[in-house]
Write a protein that holds these residues in place. Structure first.
Motif, PDB file in Angstrom:
ATOM      1  N   ASN A   1       0.840  -1.207   0.000  1.00  0.00           N
ATOM      2  CA  ASN A   1       0.000   0.000   0.000  1.00  0.00           C
ATOM      3  C   ASN A   1       0.877   1.259   0.000  1.00  0.00           C
ATOM      4  N   ARG A   2       1.622   1.456  -1.085  1.00  0.00           N
ATOM      5  CA  ARG A   2       2.624   2.512  -1.110  1.00  0.00           C
ATOM      6  C   ARG A   2       2.082   3.781  -1.790  1.00  0.00           C
ATOM      7  N   THR A   3       0.906   4.214  -1.340  1.00  0.00           N
ATOM      8  CA  THR A   3       0.259   5.361  -1.985  1.00  0.00           C
ATOM      9  C   THR A   3       0.971   6.680  -1.731  1.00  0.00           C
TER      10      THR A   3
ATOM     11  N   LEU B   1     -12.039   5.891   4.714  1.00  0.00           N
ATOM     12  CA  LEU B   1     -12.177   4.459   4.952  1.00  0.00           C
ATOM     13  C   LEU B   1     -12.022   3.741   3.610  1.00  0.00           C
ATOM     14  N   THR B   2     -11.005   2.908   3.497  1.00  0.00           N
ATOM     15  CA  THR B   2     -10.654   2.304   2.210  1.00  0.00           C
ATOM     16  C   THR B   2     -10.695   0.780   2.294  1.00  0.00           C
TER      17      THR B   2
ATOM     18  N   ARG C   1       3.059   6.092 -16.003  1.00  0.00           N
ATOM     19  CA  ARG C   1       1.901   5.763 -16.845  1.00  0.00           C
ATOM     20  C   ARG C   1       2.134   4.500 -17.660  1.00  0.00           C
ATOM     21  N   ASP C   2       2.824   3.532 -17.074  1.00  0.00           N
ATOM     22  CA  ASP C   2       3.058   2.244 -17.705  1.00  0.00           C
ATOM     23  C   ASP C   2       1.725   1.509 -17.825  1.00  0.00           C
ATOM     24  N   PRO C   3       1.377   1.010 -19.007  1.00  0.00           N
ATOM     25  CA  PRO C   3       0.100   0.289 -19.154  1.00  0.00           C
ATOM     26  C   PRO C   3      -0.013  -0.916 -18.229  1.00  0.00           C
ATOM     27  N   ALA C   4       1.111  -1.482 -17.803  1.00  0.00           N
ATOM     28  CA  ALA C   4       1.086  -2.643 -16.920  1.00  0.00           C
ATOM     29  C   ALA C   4       1.099  -2.260 -15.443  1.00  0.00           C
ATOM     30  N   ALA C   5       1.048  -0.979 -15.140  1.00  0.00           N
ATOM     31  CA  ALA C   5       1.066  -0.529 -13.743  1.00  0.00           C
ATOM     32  C   ALA C   5      -0.171  -1.030 -13.016  1.00  0.00           C
ATOM     33  N   PRO C   6      -0.054  -1.338 -11.720  1.00  0.00           N
ATOM     34  CA  PRO C   6      -1.211  -1.848 -10.974  1.00  0.00           C
ATOM     35  C   PRO C   6      -2.338  -0.830 -10.895  1.00  0.00           C
ATOM     36  N   ALA C   7      -3.498  -1.189 -11.402  1.00  0.00           N
ATOM     37  CA  ALA C   7      -4.626  -0.257 -11.469  1.00  0.00           C
ATOM     38  C   ALA C   7      -5.154   0.095 -10.083  1.00  0.00           C
ATOM     39  N   ASP C   8      -5.104  -0.869  -9.148  1.00  0.00           N
ATOM     40  CA  ASP C   8      -5.640  -0.579  -7.816  1.00  0.00           C
ATOM     41  C   ASP C   8      -4.781   0.452  -7.075  1.00  0.00           C
ATOM     42  N   LEU C   9      -3.451   0.359  -7.212  1.00  0.00           N
ATOM     43  CA  LEU C   9      -2.559   1.344  -6.582  1.00  0.00           C
ATOM     44  C   LEU C   9      -2.751   2.712  -7.211  1.00  0.00           C
ATOM     45  N   ARG C  10      -2.897   2.761  -8.522  1.00  0.00           N
ATOM     46  CA  ARG C  10      -3.132   4.034  -9.211  1.00  0.00           C
ATOM     47  C   ARG C  10      -4.436   4.680  -8.734  1.00  0.00           C
ATOM     48  N   GLU C  11      -5.507   3.905  -8.727  1.00  0.00           N
ATOM     49  CA  GLU C  11      -6.809   4.481  -8.409  1.00  0.00           C
ATOM     50  C   GLU C  11      -6.881   4.943  -6.952  1.00  0.00           C
ATOM     51  N   LYS C  12      -6.363   4.138  -6.039  1.00  0.00           N
ATOM     52  CA  LYS C  12      -6.402   4.552  -4.638  1.00  0.00           C
ATOM     53  C   LYS C  12      -5.565   5.808  -4.422  1.00  0.00           C
ATOM     54  N   SER C  13      -4.401   5.869  -5.034  1.00  0.00           N
ATOM     55  CA  SER C  13      -3.539   7.050  -4.895  1.00  0.00           C
ATOM     56  C   SER C  13      -4.217   8.294  -5.442  1.00  0.00           C
TER      57      SER C  13
ATOM     58  N   TYR D   1     -10.091  15.222  -7.557  1.00  0.00           N
ATOM     59  CA  TYR D   1      -9.788  13.973  -8.242  1.00  0.00           C
ATOM     60  C   TYR D   1      -9.401  14.225  -9.695  1.00  0.00           C
ATOM     61  N   GLY D   2     -10.181  15.043 -10.386  1.00  0.00           N
ATOM     62  CA  GLY D   2      -9.870  15.343 -11.784  1.00  0.00           C
ATOM     63  C   GLY D   2      -8.513  16.007 -11.927  1.00  0.00           C
ATOM     64  N   ARG D   3      -8.172  16.896 -10.979  1.00  0.00           N
ATOM     65  CA  ARG D   3      -6.869  17.557 -11.008  1.00  0.00           C
ATOM     66  C   ARG D   3      -5.757  16.545 -10.784  1.00  0.00           C
ATOM     67  N   ALA D   4      -5.968  15.593  -9.874  1.00  0.00           N
ATOM     68  CA  ALA D   4      -4.956  14.565  -9.627  1.00  0.00           C
ATOM     69  C   ALA D   4      -4.728  13.713 -10.872  1.00  0.00           C
ATOM     70  N   VAL D   5      -5.813  13.328 -11.551  1.00  0.00           N
ATOM     71  CA  VAL D   5      -5.691  12.543 -12.780  1.00  0.00           C
ATOM     72  C   VAL D   5      -4.895  13.321 -13.822  1.00  0.00           C
TER      73      VAL D   5
END
Length: 506
Positions: free
Chosen positions: A187-189, A332-333, A358-370, A390-394
């Motif tokens: 969980n390295r967010t 709460l996550t 932005r590696d296509p193989a990057a873990p989607a769950d870590l990206r989304e939670k971060s 959220y939009g600014r972070a993306v």
């Protein structure tokens, strides 16, 4: 002091005694006179110019029958005590029996169930931070505090722990921060959130811990990429240049009494809500945070198991944060399974850089939670309201601005102390049946990664291939263990074969 002490010279002993101050006298030492040390198991070592408070340290006393270790006119100080004392070998010191700290009277009152005043709690914390307590005395305070702490006691404890070490102040507002209560592998967010927030322009001086019972802390993982043991002055320069940092909080001495308490409470399994909140908020208060986001993962194998427990903890964080003057928000996550594809410093650092790159193989769950955590922090900017964070972070992540911010932080903190590579002793753990993965035991996965050598060996750990909800066939690999040494490989493999940590239903 019952005696002015004996004059001896200090000698550095190559002993790592962890947190505890240890002094060594030879059995032949004239300092071991019965009239001087009868009934005492601890000594005070004093000299003008010593780095420790009042020019003295208190240490538990050991005796040695080994000739010359130390000499008859010397006192040996193990590595932690020698480092804290801060004077060179050969310095003349006075050694005398150590009188027990007066604050122990308050500890006894707490064990008896009494409520302590602010001055009493402050005295206890001051002595803890100065390493004046033996481990058994630290344990006594923890047991008393774990039994009951009033809100006022908890506030006094948190403030005292923050005041006992470095207090950082910043010429910016707000100072934003985040903290996860831990327990979730991978969980390295923070290593993604900090560069996103810094790229936006908010100031986020992130101090993080090293692993205690987990296979990696944020500081361990960041040390794969950059130096983390910065001084306070170096940390300030990085923040001024980059709007953020990712450093080890222990080196800048934030809430040192908390480090003493953690070192004892973890082996004992003492982990009450109140002590957890005091630990986290004292460090954030000392770091100068004004706006704090707390991540509480909830799941059957997380520290917090259900929603009711999470809500109680949330209210305690918000109450204490408000009383301490910090704007405190709680997220709460999902804590049902590991986050990302790696467990262990090198594997987690790869996940972080894959997300930032932005590696296509990057873990989607870590990206989304971060992104979701970063979005909530960004909304402390008055210009971003109503969910715009959220939009600014993306945008900051997808444009490469966050990666550029991370590279500036890495360059400013300097290169890591050593190059870390993935360990090459590997074995894949297969599914034992056909079916759907219904659960992953986070505690078990943490333990397996530690058995493999993480975090001491930064390249050790677990590469995760499968998550909850996925279909697997018998024999398909669930994860790969990377071990540092052959004996660690054997330990991790045997443990994984006994219990893989995965639950599969047909």
């Amino acid at each position: 002091m019952p005696h002015e002490g004996v004059a001896l010279r200090i000698r550095r002993m190559p002993l790592d005694t962890g947190r505890e101050n240890i002094a060594v006298l030879p059995a032949s030492s004239h300092a071991l006179r019965p009239d001087l040390f009868r009934g005492f198991s601890r000594v005070e070592v004093r000299a003008p110019g010593a780095a420790h408070p009042n020019g003295a340290i208190i240490a538990s006393l050991l005796t040695s029958d080994q000739p010359g270790l130390p000499g008859p006119d010397e006192i040996g100080l193990a590595e932690p005590a020698f480092r804290r004392f801060g004077l060179p070998e050969g310095t003349e010191v006075r050694v005398a029996p150590a009188i027990p700290p007066e604050s122990l009277d308050a500890v006894r009152r707490k064990i008896a169930g009494q409520t302590l005043g602010t001055d009493e709690i402050t005295a206890i914390v001051r002595d803890l931070a100065a390493y004046r307590y033996a481990d058994i005395e630290v344990t006594a305070f923890l047991v008393g505090a774990a039994s009951f702490l009033s809100t006022e006691e908890l506030l006094a404890l948190t403030r005292a722990m923050a005041d006992a070490g470095t207090r950082l102040t910043w010429n910016h507002a707000p100072i934003v921060d985040k903290h996860c209560i831990g327990g979730i592998p991978g969980n390295r967010t923070s290593m993604i959130v900090v560069p996103i927030v810094a790229a936006h322009g908010l100031v986020m001086p992130k101090t993080s811990s090293r692993a205690i019972t987990s296979p990696a802390g944020t500081a361990d993982t960041m040390e794969v990429l950059a130096r983390v043991d910065l001084t306070t002055e170096e940390m300030r320069r990085v923040v001024e240049t980059c709007s953020g940092c990712l450093v080890w909080g222990g080196h800048v001495r934030l809430s040192p009494a908390d480090d003493v308490l953690i070192g004892v409470e973890r082996p004992l399994g003492i982990d009450t809500r109140e002590l957890m909140v005091a630990s986290i908020l004292s460090k954030k208060l000392a770091a100068g945070s004004t706006h704090l986001l707390i991540d509480i993962p909830v799941g059957p194998h997380a520290k917090v198991h259900d929603g009711n427990e999470a809500q109680r903890l949330r209210k305690l964080f918000e109450l204490l944060g408000d009383r301490l003057g910090m704007v405190t928000e709680v997220a709460l996550t999902d804590g049902s399974q590991p986050i990302g594809n790696g467990i262990g410093p090198v594997l987690e650092a790869r996940d972080v850089m894959a997300v930032l790159g932005r590696d296509p193989a990057a873990p989607a769950d870590l990206r989304e939670k971060s992104l979701r955590l970063a979005g909530r922090i960004l909304e402390n900017d008055p210009q971003l309201r109503g969910g715009a964070g959220y939009g600014r972070a993306v945008s900051l992540l997808d444009s490469g601005a966050a990666l550029a911010a991370m590279q500036r932080i890495i360059d400013a903190q300097g290169p890591p102390p050593a190059r870390s590579e993935l360990c090459r002793l590997t074995v894949e753990i297969p599914a034992d049946r056909d079916g759907t993965i219904t659960a992953i035991d986070n505690l078990r996965m943490n333990r397996l990664a530690r058995l493999a050598g993480a975090p001491i060996a930064k390249g050790a750990g677990i590469a995760v291939f499968r998550k909850i909800g996925e279909r697997v066939q018998q024999g398909q690999p669930l994860y790969r263990i990377h071990a540092s040494e052959p004996f660690e490989f054997d330990f991790a493999l045997s443990a994984a074969q006994a219990d893989s940590g995965y639950r599969i239903a047909g």
